[in-house]
Design an enzyme around this catalytic site. Structure first.
Site, PDB file in Angstrom:
ATOM      1  N   ASP A 128      -3.627   2.866  14.334  1.00 16.80           N
ATOM      2  CA  ASP A 128      -2.840   3.523  13.309  1.00 16.80           C
ATOM      3  C   ASP A 128      -3.421   4.912  13.089  1.00 16.80           C
ATOM      4  OD1 ASP A 128      -5.084   3.233  11.713  1.00 16.80           O
ATOM      5  OD2 ASP A 128      -4.160   1.866  10.286  1.00 16.80           O
TER       6      ASP A 128
ATOM      7  N   ARG B 118       0.837  -1.191   0.000  1.00 12.57           N
ATOM      8  CA  ARG B 118       0.000   0.000   0.000  1.00 12.57           C
ATOM      9  C   ARG B 118       0.882   1.255   0.000  1.00 12.57           C
ATOM     10  NH1 ARG B 118      -4.699   1.293   4.436  1.00 12.57           N
ATOM     11  NH2 ARG B 118      -2.947   1.177   5.902  1.00 12.57           N
TER      12      ARG B 118
END
Length: 568
Positions: free
Chosen positions: A470, A188
């Site tokens: 996160d 990603r």
């Protein structure tokens, strides 16, 4: 003597002297400047050919990236003026058409369990070995984009693709290396909105997404494709809000394939549907990526963040505590069911969301309760028709595999069309039910500060209160605090109902939570951490008159470090 030959000898001599001093130097293409400190090994990533490849992508696509970001701002201005997102009447024919995407390659036909994590060396080895079908290695929300993290991440991924990666933990006297059978790697890159300040192209910072994609693809496409039946590399694509952004990615993939002689359609990308505007564009996003599409994923934590951000100017849309905004809420249930229906109609995977829980080793009862939550969540996903799901910790993989193996006997559920699903605009915009509490304000503040402090010291994936946090959960904390303060939300639940949220209340909560954080982490760690700096930045973000689009845009300047010896 030929002056040109003399100059050549001088250059060779200078490079030998630099090498003897341990100084790393690069051969840079015209117009490219590298401003980060060049540690040993970075030159193997920042080769002239790789930088030329990235620079070509940047020069071709920088105008389109700027355009799609400008379109985001224009659309948000309309939402701020009172509009709400909805299905685009101009693309009705695409939504109602009978087209399909290219079939999934065999290497990614079975994606029942995917683990995610930053591009750190030990993490990569453990994730590839853990028994998951796929591993999404992350340059985005779970990585603090320091220069060293990015460059070492590229080295780590190259070594993983080449199967030469290892890690020695001297403290534990343990050597980590790959098992014979490992998960399939997906990567990603960062979203379109993030720049890479350490690399300048023609005097401007490079686009972070193109740096991450370009360097990884250039160095690894040959070996990766040789191991995956001629397909790949495979990617996850984050933070998109409109199909025009997917069209840019599709053109990037076409260009990369054409330049390197890779057949069109080899690269595949899974798009995270993690913004409110994007949920109304799912057919269109798949249409733009058709031969490069690997499906869609429910990025549910960022989706909640985006929901608040998109309706930031609507005081009648104040959300309850974030812990109450679960997948049983109607707007989230509608979003996931529409995603499954859309993907399966187009012949691609519909991936479920993150299980953020982590094993609680010192409390068996709490660990079993957390495992029960994960089991119930994954059972909901597989029963709904998802083809796979995410987990944040290797310790959860066997549990999640068991749930999917017991309920999904085939590689995927592309045959489950979910024709029973009827989702309208109002379903996707329905407000979640729940209460706003002082405890919720405190948790937002405590999580936001601790995450931001870790991020500014180079860590983007942080275990807090038995969850792996996160940037997405930090963003929810920030925007919810901002929304409550901005509109003076009245707390209607918890221990002190009836209290109005003000800047003064938030300031008192922040001071008290800082005391709590110091007590939890200990005075020594608190003293050397960046907690006070993080608290100041978090408070500024929560109390600003205008909500910033992303917390990390403001925080990024705190981790940029230019090297004084960097040269053109």
């Amino acid at each position: 003597m030929d002056p040109s030959y003399s100059a050549y000898e001088d250059e060779v001599s200078r490079k030998k002297e630099s090498a003897a001093r341990g100084v790393v130097e690069l051969e840079l293409p015209a117009g490219v400047r590298v401003r980060g400190l060049l540690q040993s090994g970075y030159q193997s990533v920042l080769t002239r050919e790789a930088l030329e490849f990235v620079a070509d992508l940047e020069r071709r696509f920088r105008p389109r990236v700027k355009y799609v970001l400008a379109c985001r701002r224009e659309e948000q201005a309309r939402y701020d003026a009172g509009e709400l997102p909805g299905f685009d009447p101009a693309t009705k024919a695409i939504r109602e058409g009978d087209w399909v995407c290219s079939a999934p390659p065999p290497a990614i036909a079975d994606r029942r369990v995917e683990i995610t994590g930053p591009v750190e060396r030990k993490m990569i080895i453990n994730a590839l070995n853990c028994g998951a079908k796929m591993f999404m290695a992350d340059f985005e929300d779970s990585l603090a984009p320091t220069w060293d993290n990015l460059m070492r991440g590229q080295i780590n991924l190259r070594d993983a693709v080449n199967r030469t990666i290892s890690f020695e933990d001297k403290a534990r006297n343990k050597l980590y290396k790959l098992n014979p059978k490992t998960a399939t790697l997906l990567v990603r890159p960062r979203g379109w909105h993030l720049q890479e300040a350490h690399i300048e192209i023609d005097g401007e910072p490079a686009t972070g997404a193109l740096v991450d994609f370009g360097l990884y693809f250039f160095h690894n496409h040959v070996n990766f494709r040789s191991k995956h039946g001629g397909f790949g590399p495979f990617f996850y694509l984050p933070k998109m809000q409109h199909s025009r952004e997917a069209a840019v990615w599709n053109s990037v993939f076409d260009q990369a394939e054409d330049v390197t002689g890779v057949p069109r359609g080899s690269i595949r990308g899974t798009v995270l549907i993690e913004t409110l505007p994007a949920v109304f564009q799912m057919h269109e996003i798949l249409y733009e990526l058709q031969e490069h599409s690997a499906g869609l994923n429910c990025g549910r934590w960022d989706y909640i963040f985006s929901f608040i951000k998109t309706v930031r100017a609507h005081p009648d849309r104040l959300l309850p505590d974030r812990v109450q905004v679960g997948m049983k809420q109607h707007f989230l249930k509608s979003y996931t069911e529409l995603l499954i229906q859309t993907c399966h109609r187009r012949g691609v995977h519909a991936m479920g969301g993150m299980a953020a829980q982590i094993p609680i080793r010192d409390d068996p009862a709490a660990n079993e309760a957390a495992s029960a939550l994960v089991r119930a969540d994954k059972l909901r996903e597989v029963k709904a028709g998802h083809d796979g799901t995410w987990a944040a910790h290797p310790g959860l993989i066997s549990l999640v595999v068991e749930v999917f193996d017991s309920n999904m006997p085939h590689a995927n559920q592309l045959d489950v069309k979910r024709e029973d699903v009827q989702v309208m605009e109002d379903d996707l915009l329905q407000m979640p039910k729940g209460k706003r509490t002082l405890e919720g304000l405190r948790l937002n503040t405590r999580v936001g500060i601790q995450y931001l402090a870790a991020w500014m010291t180079g860590t983007g994936s942080v275990p807090l209160y038995n969850l792996m946090e996160d940037a997405a959960t930090a963003e929810i904390s920030r925007v919810q605090n901002w929304q409550w303060i901005k509109y003076g939300a009245v707390l209607d639940g918890g221990l002190v109902p009836g209290v109005r949220v003000t800047k003064e209340l938030f300031a008192r909560v922040l001071d008290e939570e800082m005391v709590c954080i110091e007590r939890e982490v200990g005075p020594a760690k608190f003293a050397v951490g960046r907690y006070r700096e993080a608290a100041k930045l978090f408070a500024k973000q929560c109390t600003s008159e205008i909500l910033d689009d992303f917390l990390t845009l403001d925080a990024y300047r705190n981790i940029v470090q230019f090297a004084p010896t960097a040269r053109m």
